[in-house]
Design an enzyme around this catalytic site. Structure first.
Site, PDB file in Angstrom:
ATOM      1  N   THR A 118       0.858  -1.188   0.000  1.00 56.40           N
ATOM      2  CA  THR A 118       0.000   0.000   0.000  1.00 56.40           C
ATOM      3  C   THR A 118       0.893   1.238   0.000  1.00 56.40           C
ATOM      4  OG1 THR A 118      -1.663  -1.225   1.243  1.00 56.40           O
ATOM      5  CG2 THR A 118      -1.839   1.179   1.272  1.00 56.40           C
ATOM      6  N   GLU A 126      -3.546  -4.472  -2.770  1.00 59.27           N
ATOM      7  CA  GLU A 126      -4.104  -5.727  -2.263  1.00 59.27           C
ATOM      8  C   GLU A 126      -5.216  -5.439  -1.258  1.00 59.27           C
ATOM      9  OE1 GLU A 126      -3.768  -8.882  -3.225  1.00 59.27           O
ATOM     10  OE2 GLU A 126      -5.381  -9.060  -1.787  1.00 59.27           O
ATOM     11  N   PHE A 127      -6.320  -6.179  -1.384  1.00 51.61           N
ATOM     12  CA  PHE A 127      -7.472  -5.938  -0.504  1.00 51.61           C
ATOM     13  C   PHE A 127      -7.750  -7.113   0.432  1.00 51.61           C
ATOM     14  CE2 PHE A 127      -8.046  -3.405  -4.334  1.00 51.61           C
ATOM     15  CZ  PHE A 127      -8.227  -2.137  -3.799  1.00 51.61           C
ATOM     16  N   LYS A 135      -8.089  -9.654   3.537  1.00 53.86           N
ATOM     17  CA  LYS A 135      -8.264  -9.430   4.966  1.00 53.86           C
ATOM     18  C   LYS A 135      -7.494 -10.511   5.709  1.00 53.86           C
ATOM     19  CE  LYS A 135     -12.816  -9.961   4.802  1.00 53.86           C
ATOM     20  NZ  LYS A 135     -13.086 -10.055   3.361  1.00 53.86           N
ATOM     21  N   ASN A 147      -9.695   1.758   2.519  1.00 52.79           N
ATOM     22  CA  ASN A 147      -9.432   1.583   3.949  1.00 52.79           C
ATOM     23  C   ASN A 147      -9.948   2.767   4.764  1.00 52.79           C
ATOM     24  OD1 ASN A 147      -8.395  -0.926   3.735  1.00 52.79           O
ATOM     25  ND2 ASN A 147      -6.270  -0.382   4.141  1.00 52.79           N
ATOM     26  N   CYS A 175      -3.002  -2.114   8.914  1.00 61.10           N
ATOM     27  CA  CYS A 175      -3.456  -1.327   7.749  1.00 61.10           C
ATOM     28  C   CYS A 175      -4.236  -0.072   8.104  1.00 61.10           C
ATOM     29  CB  CYS A 175      -4.274  -2.218   6.824  1.00 61.10           C
ATOM     30  SG  CYS A 175      -3.253  -3.488   6.054  1.00 61.10           S
ATOM     31  N   LYS A 233      -2.375   2.932   9.953  1.00 61.41           N
ATOM     32  CA  LYS A 233      -1.300   3.577   9.183  1.00 61.41           C
ATOM     33  C   LYS A 233      -1.822   4.166   7.872  1.00 61.41           C
ATOM     34  CE  LYS A 233       0.871  -0.107   6.441  1.00 61.41           C
ATOM     35  NZ  LYS A 233       0.276   0.280   5.166  1.00 61.41           N
ATOM     36  N   ARG A 285      -0.234  -5.958  15.611  1.00 62.02           N
ATOM     37  CA  ARG A 285       0.198  -4.594  15.291  1.00 62.02           C
ATOM     38  C   ARG A 285      -0.952  -3.619  15.557  1.00 62.02           C
ATOM     39  NH1 ARG A 285       2.982  -5.726   9.454  1.00 62.02           N
ATOM     40  NH2 ARG A 285       1.358  -7.311   9.338  1.00 62.02           N
TER      41      ARG A 285
HETATM   42  N1  LIG Z   1      -1.333  -7.292   6.180  1.00 62.02           N
HETATM   43  C1  LIG Z   1      -2.410  -7.016   5.482  1.00 62.02           C
HETATM   44  O1  LIG Z   1      -3.515  -7.447   5.799  1.00 62.02           O
HETATM   45  C2  LIG Z   1      -2.320  -6.152   4.250  1.00 62.02           C
HETATM   46  C3  LIG Z   1      -3.427  -6.110   3.375  1.00 62.02           C
HETATM   47  C4  LIG Z   1      -3.322  -5.316   2.215  1.00 62.02           C
HETATM   48  C5  LIG Z   1      -2.176  -4.582   1.978  1.00 62.02           C
HETATM   49  N2  LIG Z   1      -1.126  -4.630   2.859  1.00 62.02           N
HETATM   50  C6  LIG Z   1       0.069  -3.870   2.540  1.00 62.02           C
HETATM   51  O2  LIG Z   1       1.047  -4.769   2.032  1.00 62.02           O
HETATM   52  C7  LIG Z   1       2.362  -4.367   2.432  1.00 62.02           C
HETATM   53  C8  LIG Z   1       3.030  -5.509   3.172  1.00 62.02           C
HETATM   54  O3  LIG Z   1       2.303  -5.753   4.361  1.00 62.02           O
HETATM   55  P1  LIG Z   1       2.535  -7.074   5.237  1.00 62.02           P
HETATM   56  O4  LIG Z   1       1.519  -7.045   6.321  1.00 62.02           O
HETATM   57  O5  LIG Z   1       2.611  -8.246   4.337  1.00 62.02           O
HETATM   58  O6  LIG Z   1       3.987  -6.750   5.835  1.00 62.02           O
HETATM   59  P2  LIG Z   1       4.990  -7.741   6.586  1.00 62.02           P
HETATM   60  O7  LIG Z   1       5.758  -6.887   7.517  1.00 62.02           O
HETATM   61  O8  LIG Z   1       4.228  -8.909   7.125  1.00 62.02           O
HETATM   62  O9  LIG Z   1       5.942  -8.288   5.421  1.00 62.02           O
HETATM   63  C9  LIG Z   1       6.921  -7.542   4.789  1.00 62.02           C
HETATM   64  C10 LIG Z   1       8.057  -8.489   4.431  1.00 62.02           C
HETATM   65  O10 LIG Z   1       8.993  -7.790   3.612  1.00 62.02           O
HETATM   66  C11 LIG Z   1      10.295  -8.191   3.965  1.00 62.02           C
HETATM   67  N3  LIG Z   1      11.244  -7.180   3.481  1.00 62.02           N
HETATM   68  C12 LIG Z   1      11.455  -5.923   3.930  1.00 62.02           C
HETATM   69  N4  LIG Z   1      12.411  -5.317   3.202  1.00 62.02           N
HETATM   70  C13 LIG Z   1      12.800  -6.203   2.258  1.00 62.02           C
HETATM   71  C14 LIG Z   1      13.757  -6.176   1.212  1.00 62.02           C
HETATM   72  N5  LIG Z   1      14.493  -5.091   0.998  1.00 62.02           N
HETATM   73  N6  LIG Z   1      13.900  -7.255   0.441  1.00 62.02           N
HETATM   74  C15 LIG Z   1      13.156  -8.367   0.662  1.00 62.02           C
HETATM   75  N7  LIG Z   1      12.243  -8.454   1.647  1.00 62.02           N
HETATM   76  C16 LIG Z   1      12.064  -7.395   2.432  1.00 62.02           C
HETATM   77  C17 LIG Z   1      10.224  -8.352   5.473  1.00 62.02           C
HETATM   78  O11 LIG Z   1      11.263  -9.176   5.950  1.00 62.02           O
HETATM   79  C18 LIG Z   1       8.836  -8.984   5.640  1.00 62.02           C
HETATM   80  O12 LIG Z   1       8.903 -10.385   5.611  1.00 62.02           O
HETATM   81  C19 LIG Z   1       2.162  -3.097   3.252  1.00 62.02           C
HETATM   82  O13 LIG Z   1       2.299  -1.976   2.419  1.00 62.02           O
HETATM   83  C20 LIG Z   1       0.734  -3.218   3.734  1.00 62.02           C
HETATM   84  O14 LIG Z   1       0.148  -1.968   3.991  1.00 62.02           O
HETATM   85  C21 LIG Z   1      -1.175  -5.419   3.975  1.00 62.02           C
END
Ligand SMILES: NC(=O)c1ccc[n+]([C@@H]2O[C@H](COP(=O)([O-])OP(=O)(O)OC[C@H]3O[C@@H](n4cnc5c(N)ncnc54)[C@H](O)[C@@H]3O)[C@@H](O)[C@H]2O)c1
Length: 445
Positions: A121, A155-156, A158, A215, A267, A270, A335
């Site tokens: 995001t 990505e949407f 949940k 969101n 999400c 932030k 979180r």
């Molecule tokens: N968690 C959710 O439900 C959700 C839903 C939709 C969108 N998003 C968005 O998706 C994104 C990721 O969220 P998440 O919850 O999966 O985060 P997360 O923290 O679970 O995963 C991020 C991963 O990226 C890795 N990483 C960081 N820097 C890196 C690099 N330079 N090279 C390789 N790997 C690296 C970390 O080690 C970690 O495993 C965010 O922008 C979030 O807002 C999350």
């Protein structure tokens, strides 16, 4: 079709696994060595229903692999999805250092056409920053003839229903500015949309904005209902009835109308901050969303305030059983969870907190260590407790044996009211709890 996913967290691992399950060849890259080692041995770093067997199946079939080497991971990929974290910076804006760091790494080794897709995001304009960073790296290497496109594919999913959401999406939003990228993205998502085409192609800034607007809208509904619930409390209305009354209006609908002890997770908090910050940078004040945030912050303290009032401010030496740690059911993600705010306040007030959550106990140990006690189940968490706080509405919390809970708890001192149950998700019945010997506190009823 070969795909690379950079960042193997909640989004990256689910995305990669679901692509692999549709027969694509997927390499998941992460710079966390331990995570990659674990995944290769079948250790799933997060709790997400249905994910573990799907990872195992596709890993064993040779369609899903894990590496720490981005160069190796993207070598054969037609599309590279960036799914790293975008945590809030100090001023609330999205910290793009991980996304742009990955863009730089891609630019350092890109040697043929690929679509570079932001799945994280990210604020409007980020795909352009990714494009600029990749170009910069190509120029430095004297590789300006290497072609690539950028795309935005928010990505949407949940947490807790991530596999289902990804496999049968309500819609897939893709922002592109080239026909070539559009075709690649269409091919990738075709297997998910065979029964009906729910793919929405937009320009890139609109795709980036859609995610934040979605969101922000959901967070607004939650804060709105929390405000209504708080007013119901003051005027003697019942928010459950109000919710049904307004939810049956087709223009409003029934979803996201449940008051609670504040939204959390990785999400909503932030993303609301980030959209406010984006607007500020453009000289615009998102007044509605500032209020949404303010209501949410206050809401996270509400159960504590109710408890404080119940005991006339005397919380020192009290024991509180806290049921539910994860920010919502079916995940171990803590979180920005309301549980953390409540635990902090209770500890500061001199209370002892004994917690239980079906899956987030290890995560809690990692964050809070020995600052709280850990129960083996809800009844064990209630041992010698003066109060119960329900924070996450896990199914197994919905119908406890109140007689067993009551027996486990401490008797109130002479002259004190019946022990309180603070229902942070409005899932219990006041009369049932009153008959079982408790004082019941809900939200707006
Ligand atoms: N968690 C959710 O439900 C959700 C839903 C939709 C969108 N998003 C968005 O998706 C994104 C990721 O969220 P998440 O919850 O999966 O985060 P997360 O923290 O679970 O995963 C991020 C991963 O990226 C890795 N990483 C960081 N820097 C890196 C690099 N330079 N090279 C390789 N790997 C690296 C970390 O080690 C970690 O495993 C965010 O922008 C979030 O807002 C999350």
């Amino acid at each position: 079709m070969n795909i690379a996913i950079i960042g193997t967290g909640y989004v990256g691992l689910v995305t990669g696994t679901c692509f692999a399950d549709m027969g694509m060849q997927v390499v998941c890259v992460d710079n966390n060595e331990a995570k990659v080692q674990g995944l290769r041995q079948g250790v799933i770093p997060i709790y997400e229903p249905g994910l573990a067997p799907l990872v195992k199946k596709n890993h064993e079939a040779g369609r899903l692999s894990f590496t720490t080497s981005l160069k190796e991971g993207i070598a054969d990929a037609e599309a590279v999805f960036i799914a790293v974290g975008t945590p809030p910076d100090e001023d609330g804006s999205a910290d793009l250092s991980h996304v742009l760091g990955v863009a730089g790494e891609i630019g350092d080794c890109l040697d043929g056409y690929k679509v570079i897709v932001t799945k994280s995001t990210v604020p409007v304009g980020t795909a352009e920053l990714v494009r600029a960073r990749v170009r910069e790296c190509l120029e430095r290497r004297g590789a300006t003839d290497v072609e690539f496109d950028v795309a935005s594919n928010p990505e949407f999913l949940k947490e807790g229903a991530a596999i289902k959401d990804f496999m049968s999406p309500d819609r897939v939003v893709v922002g592109v500015d080239s026909e070539r990228a559009r075709k690649v993205m269409q091919r990738i998502y075709r297997p998910f949309l065979i029964s009906s085409d729910r793919m929405l192609f937009t320009d890139i800034p609109s795709a980036e904005m859609i995610k934040y607007a979605a969101n922000a809208m959901l967070a607004t509904r939650i804060s709105f209902m929390n405000d209504i619930a708080n007013l119901c409390d003051l005027v003697g209305a019942n928010v459950d009835m109000v919710r049904k009354g307004i939810g049956s209006d087709a223009r409003i609908g029934t979803k996201f109308l449940y008051p609670g002890c504040g939204y959390g997770g990785s999400c909503f908090p932030k993303d609301v901050k980030a959209i406010i910050s984006t607007a500020r940078k453009h000289g615009y004040d998102m007044r509605v969303l500032r209020a949404v945030e303010e209501v949410n912050e206050a809401q996270k303290h509400l159960l504590f305030e109710k408890l404080e009032r119940h005991f006339d401010g005397r919380l020192k030496g009290r024991r509180v059983a806290l049921w539910g740690l994860a920010f919502k059911p079916e995940t171990d993600d803590m979180r920005q969870a309301p549980s953390l705010v409540l635990i902090d306040e209770l500890l500061k007030a001199g209370a002892t907190v004994r917690v239980y959550d079906p899956v987030a106990m290890n995560e809690c140990r990692r964050i809070l260590g020995d600052n709280v006690e850990y129960g083996a189940n809800i009844y064990d968490a209630a041992l010698e407790a003066d109060a119960i706080m329900l924070v996450t509405e896990w199914k197994e919390f919905r119908m406890p044996s109140w007689g067993v809970v009551h027996k486990a708890m401490r008797l109130p001192a002479e002259g004190e009211p019946l022990p309180p149950v603070l229902d942070g998700r409005n899932i219990y019945d006041r009369s049932e709890l009153n008959s079982a010997g408790f004082t019941y506190y809900g939200l707006g009823k």
